[in-house]
Design a protein around this motif. Sequence first.
Motif, mmCIF file in Angstrom:
data_model
loop_
_atom_site.group_PDB
_atom_site.id
_atom_site.type_symbol
_atom_site.label_atom_id
_atom_site.label_comp_id
_atom_site.label_asym_id
_atom_site.label_seq_id
_atom_site.Cartn_x
_atom_site.Cartn_y
_atom_site.Cartn_z
ATOM 1 N N ARG A 28 0.824 -1.212 0.000
ATOM 2 C CA ARG A 28 0.000 0.000 0.000
ATOM 3 C C ARG A 28 0.858 1.262 0.000
ATOM 4 O O ARG A 28 0.578 2.231 -0.713
ATOM 5 N N ASP A 29 1.894 1.272 0.829
ATOM 6 C CA ASP A 29 2.766 2.439 0.904
ATOM 7 C C ASP A 29 3.400 2.727 -0.455
ATOM 8 O O ASP A 29 3.483 3.863 -0.895
ATOM 9 N N LEU A 30 3.836 1.658 -1.105
ATOM 10 C CA LEU A 30 4.475 1.840 -2.410
ATOM 11 C C LEU A 30 3.471 2.320 -3.452
ATOM 12 O O LEU A 30 3.757 3.232 -4.232
ATOM 13 N N PHE A 31 2.286 1.729 -3.457
ATOM 14 C CA PHE A 31 1.263 2.144 -4.420
ATOM 15 C C PHE A 31 0.947 3.626 -4.264
ATOM 16 O O PHE A 31 0.728 4.338 -5.232
ATOM 17 N N ALA A 32 0.918 4.066 -3.021
ATOM 18 C CA ALA A 32 0.613 5.479 -2.777
ATOM 19 C C ALA A 32 1.676 6.363 -3.431
ATOM 20 O O ALA A 32 1.360 7.395 -4.016
ATOM 21 N N ARG A 33 2.945 5.914 -3.351
ATOM 22 C CA ARG A 33 4.019 6.714 -3.943
ATOM 23 C C ARG A 33 3.913 6.753 -5.457
ATOM 24 O O ARG A 33 4.357 7.697 -6.094
ATOM 25 N N TYR A 34 3.349 5.715 -6.055
ATOM 26 C CA TYR A 34 3.140 5.699 -7.507
ATOM 27 C C TYR A 34 1.770 6.272 -7.879
ATOM 28 O O TYR A 34 1.364 6.247 -9.025
ATOM 29 N N HIS A 35 1.059 6.720 -6.861
ATOM 30 C CA HIS A 35 -0.292 7.248 -7.039
ATOM 31 C C HIS A 35 -1.259 6.282 -7.705
ATOM 32 O O HIS A 35 -1.939 6.599 -8.682
ATOM 33 N N PHE A 36 -1.287 5.078 -7.178
ATOM 34 C CA PHE A 36 -2.326 4.123 -7.559
ATOM 35 C C PHE A 36 -3.363 4.146 -6.448
ATOM 36 O O PHE A 36 -3.015 4.344 -5.285
ATOM 37 N N ARG A 37 -4.627 3.947 -6.807
ATOM 38 C CA ARG A 37 -5.684 3.991 -5.799
ATOM 39 C C ARG A 37 -6.436 2.668 -5.730
ATOM 40 O O ARG A 37 -6.586 1.975 -6.729
ATOM 41 N N GLU A 38 -6.925 2.357 -4.540
ATOM 42 C CA GLU A 38 -7.507 1.034 -4.324
ATOM 43 C C GLU A 38 -8.931 0.921 -4.854
ATOM 44 O O GLU A 38 -9.725 1.845 -4.730
ATOM 45 N N VAL A 39 -9.221 -0.242 -5.427
ATOM 46 C CA VAL A 39 -10.604 -0.598 -5.738
ATOM 47 C C VAL A 39 -10.940 -1.903 -5.019
ATOM 48 O O VAL A 39 -10.074 -2.748 -4.812
ATOM 49 N N ARG A 40 -12.181 -1.993 -4.599
ATOM 50 C CA ARG A 40 -12.659 -3.247 -4.015
ATOM 51 C C ARG A 40 -13.854 -3.692 -4.822
ATOM 52 O O ARG A 40 -14.853 -2.969 -4.898
ATOM 53 N N ILE A 41 -13.748 -4.839 -5.397
ATOM 54 C CA ILE A 41 -14.812 -5.325 -6.267
ATOM 55 C C ILE A 41 -15.262 -6.697 -5.805
ATOM 56 O O ILE A 41 -14.573 -7.358 -5.023
ATOM 57 N N PRO A 42 -16.447 -7.114 -6.266
ATOM 58 C CA PRO A 42 -17.026 -8.371 -5.767
ATOM 59 C C PRO A 42 -16.190 -9.604 -6.107
ATOM 60 O O PRO A 42 -15.417 -9.611 -7.061
ATOM 61 N N ILE A 43 -16.414 -10.622 -5.312
ATOM 62 C CA ILE A 43 -15.748 -11.905 -5.517
ATOM 63 C C ILE A 43 -16.526 -12.744 -6.521
ATOM 64 O O ILE A 43 -15.983 -13.604 -7.182
ATOM 65 N N VAL A 44 -17.819 -12.461 -6.628
ATOM 66 C CA VAL A 44 -18.663 -13.197 -7.558
ATOM 67 C C VAL A 44 -19.023 -12.289 -8.735
ATOM 68 O O VAL A 44 -19.349 -11.118 -8.548
ATOM 69 N N GLU A 45 -18.901 -12.826 -9.927
ATOM 70 C CA GLU A 45 -19.285 -12.091 -11.124
ATOM 71 C C GLU A 45 -20.108 -13.024 -12.009
ATOM 72 O O GLU A 45 -20.113 -14.249 -11.811
ATOM 73 N N LYS A 46 -20.772 -12.444 -13.001
ATOM 74 C CA LYS A 46 -21.456 -13.291 -13.966
ATOM 75 C C LYS A 46 -20.409 -14.093 -14.738
ATOM 76 O O LYS A 46 -19.377 -13.561 -15.133
#
Length: 428
Positions: A28-46
Amino acid sequence: MKIASVKGFHDVLPGETARWAWVEQRARDLFARYHFREVRIPIVEKTELFTRSIGDTTDIVEKEMYTFIDRDGTSLTLRPEGTAGVVRAYVEHALAQREPVSKLFYFGPMFRRERPQKGRLRQFHQVGVEVLGRDDPAIDAEVLMLLHDLLVELDVRRFSIEVNSLGDEQCRPAYREALRAFAEAQRTYLCANCQRRLERNPLRLLDCKVPSCAAIVAEAPTIEGFWCQACRDHFAQVRRMLDYAGVPYQVAPRIVRGLDYYVRTAFEVKAEGLGAQNAVGGGGRYDGLVRSLGGPDVAGIGFALGLERVLLALGTTVDERLEPPLEVFIAPLDREAELRVLAVAQRWRREGFKIELGSAHRSLKSQMRQADKCGAPFVFLVGEAELEAGAASVRDMLRKRDYGCAVSFEWTVSQVRAYLRSLAELAA
RNA sequence: GUGAGUGUAGCUCAACUGGCAGAGCACCGGACUGUGGCUCCGGGGGUUGAGGGUUCGAGCCCCUUCACUCACCCCA
């Protein structure tokens, strides 16, 4: 009758979870330095999402998905990878309208019904990143830099990044044909598996490990000779940027990915200590995917790391240092003390004091043992005398000293801490 | 899906050619009444994965089954 966990689905117990949390935090710390942001998506999809994106002749879709029919008749699937869901969400919420480039990351469980072995589970976990909306080589380089830095940050032992270009819809078909034709001529010398691959997915011939096949494949034409000018330029630019930035990698003309959506830049990470499953991660460019899932024609590139495999490949430096140490263990000696201590501890905990409470049901001896095992530097003892005095006795575990009725129940945490600090000087 | 290996206490493992199921660690308790680690003593814990067979007698031999592990395949 005891009920055991499902095959390939594992528990992570306290102690081990500290390593997981450490890995996630560093990432997470590294992603922040590269300015990536978190997404949370479902475990089940069609189910259709995966058959359309991953490719319906891939092993994943053909035989590894956990698919079931929902009560309304819809076919649903436990996600076997992360990219499809991220792209689905990207399209569904029209992120392309909000921002020209989306740089996203995610953590989470993935499900594939394979035979478990070292480094391979049916529920496993990935950390992944995706960049949507850029097709220039600089972003390929940036993603590879992030991948490299992440592996360093996580202290993965002796890893290597292998990079290739798979060509695009302009040039790959010709290569595929050439490879098929080449292999066709050698058909009788190929293993049974490769003979099957020949029809279904000739590119997979390239990573067969059977020695006789590997020997044949070594003579096979490589994709290099088939790249169109655009692919050639793109890959050259990516490599030039990586070289300039000093990111180590190897060009591996034989790597092919197991998912159909990759084009151009593709890469894998290998590391030691994993048993036969030596790939900790992989990724690549998937320019046509967003469009094929009903979105705008924007480019995409990303990678995923298998967390269980990362954990297997970690250097020896990671330990329980992540768990913040206990500040005080409070040992009540009878029911009355327990009542009092519970309330005092609550007040102190609300102020941020890290406290473990013993139980008056257990002997003082066993509470002391427990305190020692928790690594508490101080034990607050509360019995009859302490209740009367309105203050706990203090045992300094490190210096083996006692201070009778020294810490008032009325004190604030900063007063308590100041007093405990002063004990060091007192002892000196 | 295929192959191999292994199943004995919570964990790591012993138990001779078939002869009373054990040790270490962990846990709990005790060794001057309210003081931890080290040491000593004691204690709880097992349908030997399950079912069947052979035998006077099976943890051990045979069959079946289940689970786990590793590998193939593929991938993270």
